[in-house]
Enzyme design. Structure first.
Site, PDB file in Angstrom:
ATOM      1  CG  ASP A  70      14.854   6.578  -7.079  1.00 24.46           C
ATOM      2  OD1 ASP A  70      15.488   5.524  -6.735  1.00 24.46           O
ATOM      3  OD2 ASP A  70      13.740   6.744  -6.928  1.00 24.46           O
ATOM      4  CG  ASN A 142       3.374   9.433  -2.648  1.00 23.35           C
ATOM      5  OD1 ASN A 142       3.829   8.658  -3.252  1.00 23.35           O
ATOM      6  ND2 ASN A 142       3.762  10.461  -2.131  1.00 23.35           N
ATOM      7  CG  HIS A 144       6.915   8.094  -4.946  1.00 21.54           C
ATOM      8  ND1 HIS A 144       7.259   8.411  -3.725  1.00 21.54           N
ATOM      9  CD2 HIS A 144       7.265   6.736  -4.852  1.00 21.54           C
ATOM     10  CE1 HIS A 144       7.781   7.505  -2.980  1.00 21.54           C
ATOM     11  NE2 HIS A 144       8.059   6.496  -3.810  1.00 21.54           N
ATOM     12  CD  GLU A 149       7.449  12.112  -3.272  1.00 22.22           C
ATOM     13  OE1 GLU A 149       6.300  11.191  -3.472  1.00 22.22           O
ATOM     14  OE2 GLU A 149       8.006  11.901  -2.190  1.00 22.22           O
TER      15      GLU A 149
END
Ligand code: F6R
Length: 262
Positions: A70, A142, A144, A149
């Site tokens: 990313d 979380n 990801h 996400e």
């Protein structure tokens, strides 16, 4: 899915490096390897261990190709917190992977359309390189992976996405304050990552325990993007005791990690 539990972050780095080496031995035959690269704190020990394997002559990245997971949107490619610069510092210079062989999604452009078009071409570049042999992954608190996400399609391709407030808070340590963390990124999609031949995910610390339990033992669901690893044919998750805290099937993982003897 294979789950390996190390006593300390150092054990995790060593186990993960063994899994990366095994992946290259299994999938790469007489050609330079293609490696998928994560940034963040989690893989740093692993990159250090891979550097030792390079020194020992067991791995060679001098002709390898690397694909970043990313990139932030809006940071110039020369910004020290851009993932391009981070990977040059933490991977290219450490493993001897040539900078010109490092691919990173385009995160800086004048027009949104340019970013979206480049994101589409990123998957084509991975395919043109013959696909990723071993993809290194971290996991967000979380759940990801990359910057997919919670709520991201499990079959997504490389795309432009918004970062959650939680992720921007988690990454504020690299920028000074959450406000300075970019609001968007371009990330490999979950479907893109699933095409890598081997996935090696590294997680350490109690802060990752909920996400790790949901990824390994929770339902396959967009609410925990890392749960998509349950669908991969050769995913290895390497965690320390703290990150393993919430796992229910510990006995099975420990027994499965033992060598099979007849
Ligand atoms: C980074 C990336 C992210 C991180 C994750 C964990 O390229 O794709 O998914 O792996 O946010 O970050 P750390 O390791 O810093 O806790």
């Amino acid at each position: 899915m294979k789950v390996l539990i190390g006593s300390t972050p150092e054990d995790v780095a060593a186990l993960a490096a063994d899994s990366v080496l095994e992946g290259f031995e299994r999938y790469v035959d007489n050609r330079p390897p293609v490696i998928g690269l994560a940034t963040g704190s989690s893989p740093l020990g692993l990159y250090g261990q891979l550097a030792e394997l390079v020194k020992a002559g067991k791995l060679d990245f001098s002709q390898a190709t690397g694909f970043a997971l990313d990139e932030y949107v809006g940071l110039p490619a020369t910004h020290e917190q851009s993932y391009r610069q981070t990977l040059i510092r933490e991977v290219c210079q450490v493993l001897g992977l040539p900078e010109e062989n490092l691919h990173v999604p385009l995160g800086a452009a004048d027009k949104l359309r340019t970013l979206e078009t480049a994101a589409g071409h990123y998957d084509e570049a991975i395919a043109a390189a013959g696909g990723v042999d071993v993809q290194i992954l971290g996991i967000g608190s979380n759940g990801h992976i990359g910057f997919n996400e919670p709520g991201t399609s499990l079959r997504s391709r490389t795309h432009l996405t918004r970062l959650t407030a939680r992720t921007r808070n988690d990454n504020a340590r690299f920028f000074g304050s959450p406000d300075q963390v970019p609001t968007h990124s371009v990330t490999q999609g979950l479907g893109t990552m699933l095409e890598a031949r081997r996935l090696v995910l590294v997680a350490t610390g109690r802060v990752k325990a909920e996400a790790i339990a949901a990824a390994i033992e929770g339902p396959l669901a967009a609410s925990c993007p890392a749960s998509v690893l349950q669908l991969h044919q050769d995913a290895v998750l390497v965690v320390d005791e703290a990150a393993a805290t919430n796992l229910q099937h510990r006995e099975y993982y420990d027994a499965s990690a033992q060598a099979l003897t007849f």
